[in-house]
Design a protein around this motif. Structure first.
Motif, PDB file in Angstrom:
ATOM      1  N   UNK A  88      39.540  50.592  35.480  1.00  0.00           N
ATOM      2  CA  UNK A  88      38.381  50.060  34.766  1.00  0.00           C
ATOM      3  C   UNK A  88      38.567  50.204  33.264  1.00  0.00           C
ATOM      4  N   UNK A  89      37.729  49.549  32.498  1.00  0.00           N
ATOM      5  CA  UNK A  89      37.814  49.683  31.045  1.00  0.00           C
ATOM      6  C   UNK A  89      37.359  51.073  30.603  1.00  0.00           C
ATOM      7  N   UNK A  90      36.524  51.712  31.430  1.00  0.00           N
ATOM      8  CA  UNK A  90      36.054  53.073  31.148  1.00  0.00           C
ATOM      9  C   UNK A  90      35.764  53.767  32.468  1.00  0.00           C
ATOM     10  N   UNK A  91      36.191  55.022  32.594  1.00  0.00           N
ATOM     11  CA  UNK A  91      35.912  55.830  33.784  1.00  0.00           C
ATOM     12  C   UNK A  91      35.309  57.161  33.335  1.00  0.00           C
ATOM     13  N   UNK A  92      34.028  57.354  33.633  1.00  0.00           N
ATOM     14  CA  UNK A  92      33.322  58.574  33.231  1.00  0.00           C
ATOM     15  C   UNK A  92      33.395  59.678  34.283  1.00  0.00           C
ATOM     16  N   UNK A  93      33.966  59.371  35.437  1.00  0.00           N
ATOM     17  CA  UNK A  93      33.976  60.353  36.523  1.00  0.00           C
ATOM     18  C   UNK A  93      34.792  61.611  36.206  1.00  0.00           C
ATOM     19  N   UNK A  94      35.990  61.493  35.608  1.00  0.00           N
ATOM     20  CA  UNK A  94      36.747  62.717  35.312  1.00  0.00           C
ATOM     21  C   UNK A  94      35.974  63.681  34.408  1.00  0.00           C
ATOM     22  N   UNK A  95      35.275  63.130  33.422  1.00  0.00           N
ATOM     23  CA  UNK A  95      34.488  63.974  32.529  1.00  0.00           C
ATOM     24  C   UNK A  95      33.379  64.691  33.297  1.00  0.00           C
ATOM     25  N   UNK A 116      44.754  40.026  33.279  1.00  0.00           N
ATOM     26  CA  UNK A 116      44.471  41.437  33.531  1.00  0.00           C
ATOM     27  C   UNK A 116      43.394  41.591  34.605  1.00  0.00           C
ATOM     28  N   UNK A 117      42.362  40.776  34.518  1.00  0.00           N
ATOM     29  CA  UNK A 117      41.277  40.830  35.506  1.00  0.00           C
ATOM     30  C   UNK A 117      41.812  40.543  36.903  1.00  0.00           C
ATOM     31  N   UNK A 118      42.680  39.556  37.008  1.00  0.00           N
ATOM     32  CA  UNK A 118      43.271  39.198  38.313  1.00  0.00           C
ATOM     33  C   UNK A 118      44.116  40.324  38.889  1.00  0.00           C
ATOM     34  N   UNK A 119      44.638  41.168  38.003  1.00  0.00           N
ATOM     35  CA  UNK A 119      45.447  42.306  38.446  1.00  0.00           C
ATOM     36  C   UNK A 119      44.621  43.575  38.648  1.00  0.00           C
ATOM     37  N   UNK A 120      43.305  43.441  38.506  1.00  0.00           N
ATOM     38  CA  UNK A 120      42.427  44.598  38.709  1.00  0.00           C
ATOM     39  C   UNK A 120      42.343  45.529  37.523  1.00  0.00           C
ATOM     40  N   UNK A 121      42.609  44.997  36.329  1.00  0.00           N
ATOM     41  CA  UNK A 121      42.577  45.820  35.109  1.00  0.00           C
ATOM     42  C   UNK A 121      41.413  45.372  34.233  1.00  0.00           C
ATOM     43  N   UNK A 122      40.531  46.296  33.893  1.00  0.00           N
ATOM     44  CA  UNK A 122      39.369  45.972  33.079  1.00  0.00           C
ATOM     45  C   UNK A 122      39.706  45.838  31.609  1.00  0.00           C
ATOM     46  N   UNK A 123      38.961  45.017  30.911  1.00  0.00           N
ATOM     47  CA  UNK A 123      39.063  44.878  29.459  1.00  0.00           C
ATOM     48  C   UNK A 123      37.745  44.281  28.983  1.00  0.00           C
ATOM     49  N   UNK A 124      37.505  44.388  27.682  1.00  0.00           N
ATOM     50  CA  UNK A 124      36.258  43.858  27.114  1.00  0.00           C
ATOM     51  C   UNK A 124      36.551  43.201  25.769  1.00  0.00           C
ATOM     52  N   UNK A 125      35.698  42.251  25.407  1.00  0.00           N
ATOM     53  CA  UNK A 125      35.799  41.606  24.103  1.00  0.00           C
ATOM     54  C   UNK A 125      34.647  42.102  23.242  1.00  0.00           C
ATOM     55  N   UNK A 126      34.963  42.932  22.259  1.00  0.00           N
ATOM     56  CA  UNK A 126      33.982  43.441  21.293  1.00  0.00           C
ATOM     57  C   UNK A 126      34.382  42.962  19.890  1.00  0.00           C
ATOM     58  N   UNK A 127      33.840  41.776  19.442  1.00  0.00           N
ATOM     59  CA  UNK A 127      32.703  41.041  19.963  1.00  0.00           C
ATOM     60  C   UNK A 127      33.063  39.576  19.966  1.00  0.00           C
TER      61      UNK A 127
END
Length: 373
Positions: free
Chosen positions: A7-14, A309-320
């Motif tokens: 994912x683009x961000x994973x808060x679970x480890x924290x 990237x999305x097709x490969x299961x990798x998250x990313x975001x466009x800011x902005x």
């Protein structure tokens, strides 16, 4: 669509690393029954004030409220102009408009993506009352130059630190190693869950060394009253929940370690992407805390790279994807900001969190290379 395995961000480890402490803090608040302005709010304000090295810290309901109340506390209102960047989340300009002032957009530096300080003076008019720099992606803006302009033209400075908690500004001549938010007249922070220091809901903070500004900000967050039921000005209902304050108190001692983890991730990305043609990587400057790790994809290939990237299961975001001055609420009212408009078609933020493993970073980079081949 494939479920992202990165994912683009994973808060679970924290959360897992602090699970017992966080649950203990939450239970303490639940058992106290003091959910609004309870003891943890004041304690959090004291602890964060000590961390930032600032006299006053006023916890509020959100980063947006921090900007609005910060502007009001500075006396900014109807007809005033506030210089800011077009390249930021809408809350930046929205807060200016919501106090009755007018945002004036100054184009950005293509290297830092922050407001270009060399272009500020030409936008100053008799109506200009303040400058609102944004420390985008966690990278400190050119505060020495901005403060010099502000002092020369008698302007206030409110720093939008929504993405830069823990960042420090390094300059051998002025403000060296000061935290972002503590250089201008007011600093405004967000504790939205995805931020470097994130709550488990909305939250924000105003900081200042000015007693008068602090007193007014405290009034404004509780309906404009110093004393309950004795409202002196029109204010807001903008209090940080005690539960969120308690959670943030658990997290605060770890922020420098987490920010260093983000810098390590950024350095790894930069090393692995160094030889990739058509990609511009961000500069690893001192004090940058990498709320986002954002590359530029050249030659009109950004959207294709993101799709791959999305097709490969990798998250990313466009800011902005749309600069503030081009959003429907402002479109057509301002001159063109060509650098901001161009970069909006190029920027892509890649997965980043402090615990992100190098193996996953390599997987992201490998897929970027494949998407460009």
């Amino acid at each position: 669509m494939i479920q992202s395995n990165i994912p683009v961000l994973d808060l679970k480890p924290q959360y897992e690393s602090l699970k017992i402490e966080i649950q203990t803090a939450i239970n303490r608040v639940l058992e106290s029954g003091q959910f609004i302005m309870g003891p943890d709010v004041k304690l959090f304000e004291q602890e964060i004030s000590n961390y930032l090295g600032v006299k006053h810290a006023i916890a509020v309901n959100s980063g947006t409220d921090a900007l609005v109340i910060g502007l009001r506390a500075l006396g900014i209102g109807t007809g005033d102009e506030v210089i800011t960047t077009p390249f930021s989340f809408f809350a930046t300009a929205e807060s200016i408009s919501n106090v009755g002032a007018v945002p004036i957009f100054v184009d950005i530096d293509p290297q830092t993506l922050n407001i270009d300080s060399t272009k500020i003076v030409e936008k100053i008019t008799p109506q200009t009352k303040a400058i609102m720099p944004v420390h985008l992606y966690g990278n400190p803006a050119a505060m020495a130059e901005i403060m010099e302009i502000a002092e020369k033209h008698n302007l206030k400075v409110i720093e939008d630190c929504a993405q830069s908690f823990g960042a420090k500004y390094y300059n051998q001549n002025k403000f060296n190693s000061k935290h972002t938010g503590t250089i201008g007249d007011v600093g405004a922070y967000s504790f939205f869950p995805s931020k470097n220091l994130g709550a488990y809901g909305d939250g924000g903070l105003i900081v200042t060394d000015n007693d008068q500004i602090a007193d007014l900000a405290r009034m404004l967050r509780v309906h404009g009253a110093k004393k309950k039921y004795h409202n002196e000005v029109l204010g807001y209902n903008s209090r940080l929940d005690t539960l969120q304050a308690a959670i943030l108190r658990v997290k605060l001692p770890h922020i420098d370690q987490w920010n260093q983890g983000r810098r390590t991730v950024a350095k790894t990305y930069n090393r692995l992407l160094a030889d990739v043609s058509g990609i511009v990587t961000p500069e690893i400057c001192d004090g940058h805390v990498f709320h986002q790790y954002t590359i530029r994809v050249l030659d009109g290939k950004r959207d294709a790279v993101q799709k791959y990237l999305t097709e490969q299961g990798i998250g990313s975001m466009i800011y902005y994807p749309v600069p503030q001055d081009q959003l429907p609420v402002y479109k057509g009212k301002y001159p063109v900001n060509s650098v901001s408009d161009l970069l909006a078609t190029q920027v892509l933020s890649l997965p980043i969190w402090p615990e992100l493993e190098e193996q996953k970073i390599e997987q992201v980079v490998d897929n970027i290379k494949k998407s460009l081949s």
